[in-house]
Design an enzyme around this catalytic site. Structure first.
Site, PDB file in Angstrom:
ATOM      1  N   GLU A   1      -3.898 -12.789   2.750  1.00  0.00           N
ATOM      2  CA  GLU A   1      -2.738 -12.436   3.134  1.00  0.00           C
ATOM      3  C   GLU A   1      -2.622 -13.055   4.443  1.00  0.00           C
ATOM      4  OE1 GLU A   1      -2.230  -8.380   3.471  1.00  0.00           O
ATOM      5  OE2 GLU A   1      -2.698  -8.031   1.137  1.00  0.00           O
TER       6      GLU A   1
ATOM      7  N   ILE B   1      -2.238   8.528  -3.038  1.00  0.00           N
ATOM      8  CA  ILE B   1      -1.005   7.707  -3.328  1.00  0.00           C
ATOM      9  C   ILE B   1      -0.974   7.877  -4.935  1.00  0.00           C
ATOM     10  CG2 ILE B   1      -0.172   5.478  -3.256  1.00  0.00           C
ATOM     11  CD1 ILE B   1      -2.061   5.104  -0.583  1.00  0.00           C
TER      12      ILE B   1
ATOM     13  N   THR C   1      -0.241  -2.135  -4.946  1.00  0.00           N
ATOM     14  CA  THR C   1      -0.030  -1.913  -3.360  1.00  0.00           C
ATOM     15  C   THR C   1      -1.186  -1.432  -2.874  1.00  0.00           C
ATOM     16  OG1 THR C   1       0.463   0.321  -4.203  1.00  0.00           O
ATOM     17  CG2 THR C   1       2.457  -1.288  -4.154  1.00  0.00           C
TER      18      THR C   1
ATOM     19  N   HIS D   1       2.747  -6.861   2.104  1.00  0.00           N
ATOM     20  CA  HIS D   1       2.083  -5.901   2.339  1.00  0.00           C
ATOM     21  C   HIS D   1       3.039  -4.684   3.281  1.00  0.00           C
ATOM     22  CE1 HIS D   1      -2.297  -4.542   3.222  1.00  0.00           C
ATOM     23  NE2 HIS D   1      -1.679  -3.427   3.098  1.00  0.00           N
TER      24      HIS D   1
ATOM     25  N   ALA E   1       4.094  -1.498   1.867  1.00  0.00           N
ATOM     26  CA  ALA E   1       4.299  -0.308   1.276  1.00  0.00           C
ATOM     27  C   ALA E   1       4.407   0.816   2.101  1.00  0.00           C
ATOM     28  CB  ALA E   1       2.920  -0.186   0.222  1.00  0.00           C
TER      29      ALA E   1
ATOM     30  N   ARG F   1      -5.247  -3.252  -2.512  1.00  0.00           N
ATOM     31  CA  ARG F   1      -5.612  -4.297  -1.728  1.00  0.00           C
ATOM     32  C   ARG F   1      -5.592  -5.616  -2.552  1.00  0.00           C
ATOM     33  NH1 ARG F   1      -4.613  -2.091   2.092  1.00  0.00           N
ATOM     34  NH2 ARG F   1      -5.925  -1.392   3.757  1.00  0.00           N
TER      35      ARG F   1
HETATM   36  C1  DGY Z   1      -3.015   1.047   4.644  1.00  0.00           C
HETATM   37  O1  DGY Z   1      -2.601   1.924   5.388  1.00  0.00           O
HETATM   38  O2  DGY Z   1      -4.232   0.698   4.147  1.00  0.00           O
HETATM   39  C2  DGY Z   1      -2.065  -0.001   4.254  1.00  0.00           C
HETATM   40  O3  DGY Z   1      -2.460  -1.091   3.536  1.00  0.00           O
HETATM   41  C3  DGY Z   1      -1.135  -0.427   5.383  1.00  0.00           C
HETATM   42  O4  DGY Z   1      -0.406   0.463   5.625  1.00  0.00           O
END
Ligand code: DGY
Length: 319
Positions: free
Chosen positions: A266, A157, A235, A285, A287, A237
């Site tokens: 959350e 990511i 994005t 949450h 993303a 945790r």
């Molecule tokens: C993940 O995949 O870990 C995200 O937080 C949720 O899609």
């Protein structure tokens, strides 16, 4: 044939895929997660479960689930399950790597842009009747092009984020457990220690998993290292950031703003002070929440269940 419990209604065709493979599937029909006692009872009767990031599966739940062979988390993160405890009880844990990196980076970049250019605050103001004239000083934001982006965690990511930054002619610095010379060459990014990254960046974007070494890694000290204009994008945790310290930093003008897709806890209760700051964006949450990506994540989780229940190795094991 196995009994599969899915903890939420999921997009796409994964339920059909599981049924076509001969499995009996129960889908929890409610909008919210099954309460812990219900989850425990369903796991106790299941051969496999597809779980979401908010379904906390405890070792004691696993103790009462003698048939359970696999927990297929429909997420790349799996901090809601202890893979070692699951392994001790012969339960495989799987995740969904790869498929959500670009979608998550899209959202991280969207948050970065929205925070930089007051997209949410100005929309809110417009709807409230605040657009009375064109103002040379209204909603002055920061340029994204040419700014410095600090990426904390250069996994898939983080790399997708670096790729987007290139198109905006941003300067990219990163910190990661290991140096990534190949990514450095590809994206022209530079490895720096976390302190230097925080001090140099106009935008800091977090892309680390939650574990013992990342929990609370952005605390009061780290926030003080950031520029007073800098924006923190999370994005990853919520628990990666010391939220109390973040609230204090925003209150005291230590940083310029924050864009948070994840919080602790959350959902974030409405009385949380984070909602009071106009320079904070909070999204629930989402993303990885494009239709195509969530459907792929569900298919991937289903494929892991099918493999394990067929006596094969899981495709995406984490234990
Ligand atoms: C993940 O995949 O870990 C995200 O937080 C949720 O899609």
């Amino acid at each position: 044939m196995g009994q599969v419990f899915i903890t939420r209604v999921i997009p796409g065709t994964a339920v059909e895929t599981l049924r076509e493979a001969g499995h009996e599937v129960e889908v929890w029909p409610e909008a919210g997660p099954p309460p812990p006692d219900v989850l425990a009872a369903r796991l106790a009767a299941a051969d496999a479960a597809m779980t979401m990031v908010v379904d906390r599966v405890t070792p004691s739940m696993l103790d009462t689930a003698p048939r359970l062979k696999v927990l297929a988390n429909m997420a790349v993160g799996y901090d809601n399950i202890d893979p070692a405890e699951a392994a001790k009880r012969g339960v495989r844990v799987t995740n969904t790597p790869g498929v959500l990196a670009e979608t998550t980076a899209d959202m991280a970049f969207a948050l970065l842009m929205a925070a930089a250019r007051n997209v949410v605050a100005s929309d809110r103001d417009t709807r409230a009747g605040g657009w009375t004239t064109w103002s040379p000083t209204g909603f002055l934001g920061q340029d994204v092009f040419g700014a410095t982006l600090g990426i904390v965690g250069l996994g898939e990511i983080g790399e997708a984020m670096a790729r987007r930054a290139l198109g905006f002619r941003m300067r990219v610095v990163y910190t990661s457990r290991t140096r990534k010379p190949e990514a450095e060459a590809r994206f022209g990014c530079r490895f720096v220690e976390i302190g230097e990254l925080l001090a140099q960046s106009d935008f800091v974007s977090l892309h680390v998993p939650l574990n013992g070494s990342t929990r609370g890694m952005i605390g009061a000290r780290e926030l003080r290292l950031m520029k007073t204009s800098a924006i923190l994008v999370n994005t990853a945790r919520g628990q990666v950031v010391d939220q109390g310290a973040l609230i204090a930093a925003l209150r005291d003008g230590v940083i310029g703003g924050a864009a948070l897709d994840v919080t602790d806890p959350e959902p974030l209760p409405l009385e949380n002070p984070l909602y009071t700051f106009s320079n904070v964006i909070i999204t629930p949450h989402i993303a990885s929440a494009s239709l195509a990506t969530r459907a792929k994540m569900a298919e991937m989780a289903a494929a892991n269940i099918i493999a394990v229940l067929a006596g094969q190795a899981p495709i995406n094991p984490v234990n």
